[in-house]
Design a protein around this motif. Structure first.
Motif, PDB file in Angstrom:
ATOM      1  N   ALA A 173       7.668  -7.996   4.120  1.00 59.74           N
ATOM      2  CA  ALA A 173       7.684  -6.604   4.579  1.00 59.74           C
ATOM      3  C   ALA A 173       7.146  -5.656   3.520  1.00 59.74           C
ATOM      4  N   ASP A 174       7.833  -4.554   3.289  1.00 62.65           N
ATOM      5  CA  ASP A 174       7.359  -3.493   2.398  1.00 62.65           C
ATOM      6  C   ASP A 174       7.967  -3.652   1.004  1.00 62.65           C
ATOM      7  N   ARG A 175       7.937  -4.893   0.493  1.00 61.68           N
ATOM      8  CA  ARG A 175       8.525  -5.177  -0.820  1.00 61.68           C
ATOM      9  C   ARG A 175       7.540  -5.995  -1.648  1.00 61.68           C
ATOM     10  N   THR A 176       7.819  -6.089  -2.929  1.00 66.26           N
ATOM     11  CA  THR A 176       7.040  -6.978  -3.780  1.00 66.26           C
ATOM     12  C   THR A 176       7.585  -8.390  -3.578  1.00 66.26           C
ATOM     13  N   PRO A 177       6.854  -9.430  -3.961  1.00 62.65           N
ATOM     14  CA  PRO A 177       7.377 -10.798  -3.821  1.00 62.65           C
ATOM     15  C   PRO A 177       8.703 -10.997  -4.575  1.00 62.65           C
ATOM     16  N   GLY A 228      -0.164   0.276  -3.903  1.00 60.97           N
ATOM     17  CA  GLY A 228      -0.959  -0.937  -4.060  1.00 60.97           C
ATOM     18  C   GLY A 228      -2.352  -0.756  -3.482  1.00 60.97           C
ATOM     19  N   ALA A 229      -3.323  -1.341  -4.137  1.00 64.28           N
ATOM     20  CA  ALA A 229      -4.719  -1.173  -3.733  1.00 64.28           C
ATOM     21  C   ALA A 229      -5.230  -2.369  -2.944  1.00 64.28           C
ATOM     22  N   ASP A 230      -6.313  -2.127  -2.210  1.00 66.12           N
ATOM     23  CA  ASP A 230      -7.063  -3.215  -1.588  1.00 66.12           C
ATOM     24  C   ASP A 230      -7.924  -3.811  -2.690  1.00 66.12           C
ATOM     25  N   LYS A 274       0.822  -1.203   0.000  1.00 69.97           N
ATOM     26  CA  LYS A 274       0.000   0.000   0.000  1.00 69.97           C
ATOM     27  C   LYS A 274       0.860   1.259   0.000  1.00 69.97           C
ATOM     28  N   SER A 275       2.027   1.193   0.654  1.00 72.67           N
ATOM     29  CA  SER A 275       2.914   2.355   0.700  1.00 72.67           C
ATOM     30  C   SER A 275       3.488   2.692  -0.672  1.00 72.67           C
TER      31      SER A 275
END
Length: 179
Positions: free
Chosen positions: A123-127, A104-106, A100-101
């Motif tokens: 954490a705050d990363r993409t896969p 990214g959407a819900d 989301k940061s």
């Protein structure tokens, strides 16, 4: 125990509710039991109510036409059968593929069920940045499929609820991610 199917006064499937909520609706004369469990009964002092599988509201509830199932955290967990998309263990959290940061959407296609350990590890990363592989792709369930998932049923398991469910009912299974 599975949830109870709620029908509109016009016999259209609306949603699911817990057993407790279904019994309260029946006791308040807001709903009637259309189908009950043949062997189970909820008892209280001077009162006996069959365990409802399907209830019908007494008054018609206008529902706007939905082409898409509404996104929810609970819906993502149910869609993914409470299995982590990274390791396959029991999932208790929802992970955003694009955080989301980072905009990214819900949404159904941006969220997967995840265990707490994998969610923290990513954490705050993409896969891809976290070097984590998805076991299956996220998908957007149809409104009918989300109703079936909320009832805890898969395609072909409708059984005695078939008369009350929309036809044809198809539940998209999570598809494996090609290697």
């Amino acid at each position: 125990m599975r949830n109870t199917l709620v029908l509109n006064a016009s016999y259209e499937p609306l949603s699911t509710v817990s057993l407790q909520r279904a019994v309260v609706l029946v006791l308040q004369d807001k709903a009637v039991v259309e189908q009950a469990h043949p062997l189970r009964v909820v008892r209280a002092t001077g009162l006996s109510v069959p365990v409802p599988r399907v209830i019908r509201l007494q008054r018609y509830v206008r529902v706007p036409f939905r082409q898409r199932a509404p996104w929810s955290r609970r819906g993502v967990l149910v869609r993914d059968q409470h299995l982590c998309a990274y390791c396959g263990r029991r999932a208790t959290t929802v992970d955003h593929l694009v955080p989301k940061s980072r905009g990214g959407a819900d949404s159904w296609l941006n969220t997967v069920a995840a265990c707490a350990e994998d969610n923290q590890r990513k954490a705050d990363r993409t896969p891809e940045q976290a070097q984590m592989v998805l076991l299956r792709r996220p998908f957007e369930p149809t409104p009918e499929a989300s109703l079936m998932l909320a009832l805890g049923l898969r395609a072909g398991e409708a059984g005695e609820l078939a008369d009350w469910l929309p036809q044809p009912v198809s539940v998209s299974a999570s598809q494996p991610v090609p290697a």
